[in-house]
Scaffold this motif. Structure first.
Motif, PDB file in Angstrom:
ATOM      1  N   ALA A  52       0.665  -1.238   0.115  1.00 38.60           N
ATOM      2  CA  ALA A  52      -0.016   0.007   0.048  1.00 38.60           C
ATOM      3  C   ALA A  52       0.533   1.212  -0.182  1.00 38.60           C
ATOM      4  O   ALA A  52       1.976   1.211   0.566  1.00 38.60           O
ATOM      5  CB  ALA A  52      -0.937  -0.084   1.450  1.00 38.60           C
ATOM      6  N   ALA A  54       0.202   5.550   0.953  1.00 36.21           N
ATOM      7  CA  ALA A  54      -0.744   6.510   1.202  1.00 36.21           C
ATOM      8  C   ALA A  54       0.119   7.907   1.208  1.00 36.21           C
ATOM      9  O   ALA A  54       1.101   7.886   1.535  1.00 36.21           O
ATOM     10  CB  ALA A  54      -0.997   6.434   2.546  1.00 36.21           C
ATOM     11  N   LEU A  60      -4.959   6.795  -1.002  1.00 37.18           N
ATOM     12  CA  LEU A  60      -4.325   5.512  -0.598  1.00 37.18           C
ATOM     13  C   LEU A  60      -4.454   4.518  -2.028  1.00 37.18           C
ATOM     14  O   LEU A  60      -5.589   4.473  -2.437  1.00 37.18           O
ATOM     15  CB  LEU A  60      -5.196   4.976   0.622  1.00 37.18           C
ATOM     16  CG  LEU A  60      -4.984   3.487   1.066  1.00 37.18           C
ATOM     17  CD1 LEU A  60      -3.517   3.576   1.826  1.00 37.18           C
ATOM     18  CD2 LEU A  60      -6.086   2.847   1.921  1.00 37.18           C
ATOM     19  N   SER A  62      -3.670   0.502  -2.804  1.00 30.98           N
ATOM     20  CA  SER A  62      -3.067  -0.897  -2.289  1.00 30.98           C
ATOM     21  C   SER A  62      -3.490  -1.825  -3.577  1.00 30.98           C
ATOM     22  O   SER A  62      -4.222  -1.980  -4.289  1.00 30.98           O
ATOM     23  CB  SER A  62      -3.551  -1.032  -1.087  1.00 30.98           C
ATOM     24  OG  SER A  62      -4.967  -0.713  -1.060  1.00 30.98           O
ATOM     25  N   ASN A 210      -2.419  -1.354   4.936  1.00 30.49           N
ATOM     26  CA  ASN A 210      -2.950   0.011   4.576  1.00 30.49           C
ATOM     27  C   ASN A 210      -2.727   0.870   5.747  1.00 30.49           C
ATOM     28  O   ASN A 210      -2.221   2.021   5.757  1.00 30.49           O
ATOM     29  CB  ASN A 210      -4.347  -0.166   4.327  1.00 30.49           C
ATOM     30  CG  ASN A 210      -4.922  -0.556   3.095  1.00 30.49           C
ATOM     31  OD1 ASN A 210      -4.051  -0.427   1.934  1.00 30.49           O
ATOM     32  ND2 ASN A 210      -5.900  -0.920   2.878  1.00 30.49           N
ATOM     33  N   ALA A 213       0.873   2.021   5.723  1.00 32.64           N
ATOM     34  CA  ALA A 213       1.216   3.165   4.769  1.00 32.64           C
ATOM     35  C   ALA A 213       0.829   4.348   5.506  1.00 32.64           C
ATOM     36  O   ALA A 213       1.413   5.530   5.063  1.00 32.64           O
ATOM     37  CB  ALA A 213       0.506   2.738   3.503  1.00 32.64           C
ATOM     38  N   ARG A 214      -0.635   4.247   6.090  1.00 29.96           N
ATOM     39  CA  ARG A 214      -1.093   5.738   6.650  1.00 29.96           C
ATOM     40  C   ARG A 214      -0.333   6.100   7.880  1.00 29.96           C
ATOM     41  O   ARG A 214      -0.106   7.320   8.091  1.00 29.96           O
ATOM     42  CB  ARG A 214      -2.432   5.415   7.165  1.00 29.96           C
ATOM     43  CG  ARG A 214      -3.391   5.188   5.794  1.00 29.96           C
ATOM     44  CD  ARG A 214      -4.607   6.012   6.136  1.00 29.96           C
ATOM     45  NE  ARG A 214      -5.321   6.356   4.880  1.00 29.96           N
ATOM     46  CZ  ARG A 214      -6.381   5.907   4.051  1.00 29.96           C
ATOM     47  NH1 ARG A 214      -6.892   4.800   4.630  1.00 29.96           N
ATOM     48  NH2 ARG A 214      -6.775   6.596   3.068  1.00 29.96           N
TER      49      ARG A 214
END
Ligand code: GLN
Length: 329
Positions: A52, A54, A60, A62, A210, A213-214
């Protein structure tokens, strides 16, 4: 190929194509083995793979199993360090933990011979020291503090895997031994057992690619979650955290990581890696087969490929990425 800038990224389907291309190239690699020294981790499906990106503009992208939960493990060390820097200030933290790469395995029982302190916050000795400091500051509320801050960085509520926590605690004698030695050298001043226990819980927080990544995008965005707009970490703490991630984030592979990937990242034995492209994006990868140094095999390969394809190395010198370098001999 031209390397997209932060502005292009928010609405760039090219990113998804590049991500899919990396996934396709890396998925066939089944080298490495799933961590088994924590019995619960050995249950992970070795074939799972999620990737992913972000962006700091809130997008985002992925591919693969980017929604699958696994435990954050050592990636937590970077965020806990950021919190300790904020709470105590860097001088105080540096009195307890150094910032030099150790060149040793993540669980090595070794301290800096000059200072008698753990080498850095990314190996277990340094991380247990940092977590002990958080516990000193927040007492029984320390786990809540960690969970709240990690959740703010991810933009969703995160929880601890009880099964992994219990498994870690059961198999955690080496970390307990490190904890007692830390007390012996004065890096930890409070009681040892609750600090190590908190470290086990911190490592057992469940995340997805995810989420990673965030969380990494929050660091890339100088501490502000790009989606919620919340300032999660202070600017100066983020700078020091990224520095330690760059020099020490993949343990005794860190020199090679800087060479081939070229931006800060932190790996964990759960199979995750979170990487930070300053002011541009966070990258999260999950694949549980590890190399002998404890870094995800596919994760490392994916980061190398993404760095090449998007021209992300901090010393990237052209718009062509290193693909061009190779083809030009
Ligand atoms: N909880 C793990 C341990 O302390 C974390 C190690 C890692 O992810 N490298 O052994």
């Amino acid at each position: 190929m031209h390397a997209p800038t932060a502005q292009d990224l928010s609405k760039n389907s090219e990113i998804l194509e590049i991500l899919s291309g990396v996934y396709d190239r890396v998925i066939g690699n089944s080298d490495g083995t799933v961590a088994n020294y924590i019995p619960e981790l050995a249950k992970a499906d070795p074939d799972k793979f999620g990737l992913a990106i972000a962006t700091t503009t809130g997008a985002l992208y992925s591919v693969g199993q980017a929604e699958l939960e696994f435990t954050i493990q050592s990636i937590s060390k970077a965020f806990a360090y950021c919190m300790a820097l904020e709470i105590y200030g860097r001088e105080k933290v540096f009195e307890h933990v150094g910032v030099e790469p150790s060149g040793d395995a993540f669980n090595a029982i070794v301290f800096d011979p000059h200072t008698n302190r753990p080498f850095n916050p990314m190996v277990n000795a340094g991380a247990i020291t940092v977590t002990a400091m958080l516990r000193e500051a927040a007492g029984d509320g320390a786990l809540r503090l960690l969970l709240d801050r990690f959740s703010d960085a991810a933009g969703r509520p995160l929880v601890v895997s009880d099964a992994v926590y219990r498994s870690e605690a059961e198999a955690g004698d080496r970390n307990r031994a490190i904890g007692y030695l830390l007390r012996n050298v004065g890096a930890i001043t409070g009681p040892c057992e609750p600090a190590v226990d908190l470290y086990f819980q911190q490592c057992s927080i469940l995340v997805t690619a995810n989420d990673l990544a965030r969380m990494a995008a929050t660091l890339a965005n100088i501490g502000q979650n790009p989606v919620t707009g919340k300032q999660v970490f202070s600017v100066s703490a983020v700078r020091d955290t990224l520095s330690a991630m760059l020099s020490c984030g993949t343990y005794d592979y860190s020199g090679n990581w800087i060479l081939d990937v070229g931006f800060p990242a932190k790996s964990g034995v759960g199979g995750g890696i979170a990487g930070v492209v300053n002011r541009q994006m966070g990258i999260g990868v999950y694949s549980p087969r590890l190399d002998p140094k404890g870094n995800s095999v596919r994760g490392t390969a994916a980061f190398r490929q993404l760095s090449d394809d998007l021209g992300l190395h901090i010393f990237e010198w052209s718009n062509y990425g290193s693909q061009y370098l190779r083809s030009s001999g």
